[in-house]
Design a protein around this motif. Structure first.
Motif, PDB file in Angstrom:
ATOM      1  N   ILE A 149       0.848  -1.199   0.000  1.00 28.92           N
ATOM      2  CA  ILE A 149       0.000   0.000   0.000  1.00 28.92           C
ATOM      3  C   ILE A 149       0.876   1.239   0.000  1.00 28.92           C
ATOM      4  CG2 ILE A 149      -2.030  -1.031   1.102  1.00 28.92           C
ATOM      5  CD1 ILE A 149      -1.057   0.142   3.764  1.00 28.92           C
ATOM      6  N   THR A 171      -7.285 -11.663   0.064  1.00 34.13           N
ATOM      7  CA  THR A 171      -8.621 -11.229   0.478  1.00 34.13           C
ATOM      8  C   THR A 171      -8.586 -10.608   1.872  1.00 34.13           C
ATOM      9  OG1 THR A 171      -9.626 -12.990  -0.852  1.00 34.13           O
ATOM     10  CG2 THR A 171     -11.000 -11.977   0.841  1.00 34.13           C
ATOM     11  N   TYR A 217      -6.036  -9.160   3.339  1.00 34.46           N
ATOM     12  CA  TYR A 217      -5.356  -7.866   3.293  1.00 34.46           C
ATOM     13  C   TYR A 217      -6.252  -6.803   2.662  1.00 34.46           C
ATOM     14  CZ  TYR A 217      -1.414  -4.656   2.917  1.00 34.46           C
ATOM     15  OH  TYR A 217      -0.574  -3.577   3.062  1.00 34.46           O
ATOM     16  N   THR A 218      -7.022  -7.201   1.660  1.00 34.21           N
ATOM     17  CA  THR A 218      -7.939  -6.250   1.019  1.00 34.21           C
ATOM     18  C   THR A 218      -8.997  -5.766   1.999  1.00 34.21           C
ATOM     19  OG1 THR A 218      -7.604  -7.385  -1.104  1.00 34.21           O
ATOM     20  CG2 THR A 218      -9.516  -5.933  -0.911  1.00 34.21           C
ATOM     21  N   VAL A 219      -9.586  -6.713   2.745  1.00 33.98           N
ATOM     22  CA  VAL A 219     -10.613  -6.343   3.722  1.00 33.98           C
ATOM     23  C   VAL A 219     -10.033  -5.410   4.788  1.00 33.98           C
ATOM     24  CG1 VAL A 219     -12.098  -7.252   5.555  1.00 33.98           C
ATOM     25  CG2 VAL A 219     -11.980  -8.418   3.338  1.00 33.98           C
ATOM     26  N   ASN A 253      -7.586  -3.181   4.497  1.00 33.34           N
ATOM     27  CA  ASN A 253      -7.127  -1.856   4.071  1.00 33.34           C
ATOM     28  C   ASN A 253      -8.033  -1.150   3.076  1.00 33.34           C
ATOM     29  OD1 ASN A 253      -4.192  -1.616   5.222  1.00 33.34           O
ATOM     30  ND2 ASN A 253      -4.308  -3.680   4.377  1.00 33.34           N
ATOM     31  N   ALA A 254      -9.042  -1.810   2.556  1.00 29.86           N
ATOM     32  CA  ALA A 254      -9.846  -1.188   1.502  1.00 29.86           C
ATOM     33  C   ALA A 254     -10.647   0.012   2.003  1.00 29.86           C
ATOM     34  CB  ALA A 254     -10.785  -2.232   0.884  1.00 29.86           C
ATOM     35  N   TRP A 255     -11.027   0.001   3.272  1.00 27.90           N
ATOM     36  CA  TRP A 255     -11.892   1.067   3.802  1.00 27.90           C
ATOM     37  C   TRP A 255     -11.106   2.292   4.264  1.00 27.90           C
ATOM     38  CZ3 TRP A 255     -10.853   2.417   8.857  1.00 27.90           C
ATOM     39  CH2 TRP A 255     -10.076   1.510   9.593  1.00 27.90           C
ATOM     40  N   LYS A 256      -9.793   2.209   4.292  1.00 28.22           N
ATOM     41  CA  LYS A 256      -8.989   3.313   4.809  1.00 28.22           C
ATOM     42  C   LYS A 256      -8.915   4.462   3.811  1.00 28.22           C
ATOM     43  CE  LYS A 256      -6.029   0.434   7.750  1.00 28.22           C
ATOM     44  NZ  LYS A 256      -4.642   0.000   8.016  1.00 28.22           N
ATOM     45  N   PHE A 301      -3.569   0.729  -2.983  1.00 23.68           N
ATOM     46  CA  PHE A 301      -2.823  -0.514  -3.193  1.00 23.68           C
ATOM     47  C   PHE A 301      -1.753  -0.300  -4.258  1.00 23.68           C
ATOM     48  CE2 PHE A 301      -6.980  -2.089  -1.660  1.00 23.68           C
ATOM     49  CZ  PHE A 301      -6.539  -2.752  -0.528  1.00 23.68           C
ATOM     50  N   TYR A 333       1.164  -5.645  -3.980  1.00 23.71           N
ATOM     51  CA  TYR A 333      -0.163  -6.222  -3.782  1.00 23.71           C
ATOM     52  C   TYR A 333      -0.690  -6.817  -5.080  1.00 23.71           C
ATOM     53  CZ  TYR A 333      -5.277  -6.028  -3.134  1.00 23.71           C
ATOM     54  OH  TYR A 333      -6.629  -6.311  -3.100  1.00 23.71           O
TER      55      TYR A 333
END
Length: 206
Positions: free
Chosen positions: A72, A151, A153-155, A157-160, A165, A169
């Motif tokens: 990221i 999956t 790692y996505t969950v 950091n996706a909302w930050k 990315f 990644y």
């Protein structure tokens, strides 16, 4: 006189039987040659080579993704699975559950890829090797571990906000289809080998 004629007829019959016997042997040899040159054998070899190459590419991408710190990016720095870098200075990331699971799955995936590659190379070097299903299973496990890691790692950091990315990644995601395709290549090669063995059990020539 009749004895000579009868003897001549018997000699002719024996000659014909020998000819038929030689013809049968030649026919059997032709059947064996035809069976050994089935086109499926070339396809099997190509699938095994393709699976090994795909596994090798997936392994390179997995190691590159796991070892680098560009999963990221955020204002002022970037971060990976093990370290975060701010202002050119990198430090270890404090222990986090989801990050630890991601790192463990990536390491296990890399290990599975190495095992799959070794088995794939052994299959290529030894004709008639019957470990195709095992090799395909290892590559499918490889892909599953990658999927779990990415999956999670996505969950996480996706909302930050202000987090994007980066190429480490995406390298992991790119390795995923390669590992799955490698598994399918070895699975199809094993199915072709089994069907070829089944066909060879039946007479090819009548």
């Amino acid at each position: 006189m009749e004895g000579h004629v009868g003897g001549g007829l018997k000699d002719q019959e024996r000659t014909q039987e020998r000819g038929l016997g030689m013809g049968g042997v030649l026919a059997n040899l032709e059947c064996v040659a035809l069976g050994s040159s089935l086109p499926g054998m070339g396809v099997k070899r190509s699938l095994q080579s393709g699976g090994t190459l795909l596994g090798f590419l997936a392994q390179i991408l997995t190691i590159l993704s796991t070892a680098t710190n560009y999963w990221i990016r955020y204002p002022g720095g970037h971060s990976g699975l093990w370290q975060e870098c701010n202002g050119g200075i990198c430090s270890n990331i404090p222990c986090q559950t989801m990050l630890a699971v991601t790192g463990a799955c990536m390491v296990l995936a890399a290990g599975s890829g190495i095992v799959g590659l070794v088995m794939g190379l052994r299959i290529l070097c030894h004709e008639g090797d019957s470990r195709g299903q095992t090799t395909s299973g290892i590559f499918f496990l490889y892909g599953l571990l990658l999927l779990i890691a990415l999956t999670g790692y996505t969950v996480k950091n996706a909302w930050k906000n202000d987090v994007f990315f980066s190429w480490s990644y995406f390298s992991g995601w790119l390795a995923l289809p390669f590992s799955i395709l490698a598994g399918f290549c070895f699975l199809l090669a094993d199915m072709i080998m089994q069907s070829t063995d089944a066909i060879s059990g039946f007479p090819v020539c009548l």
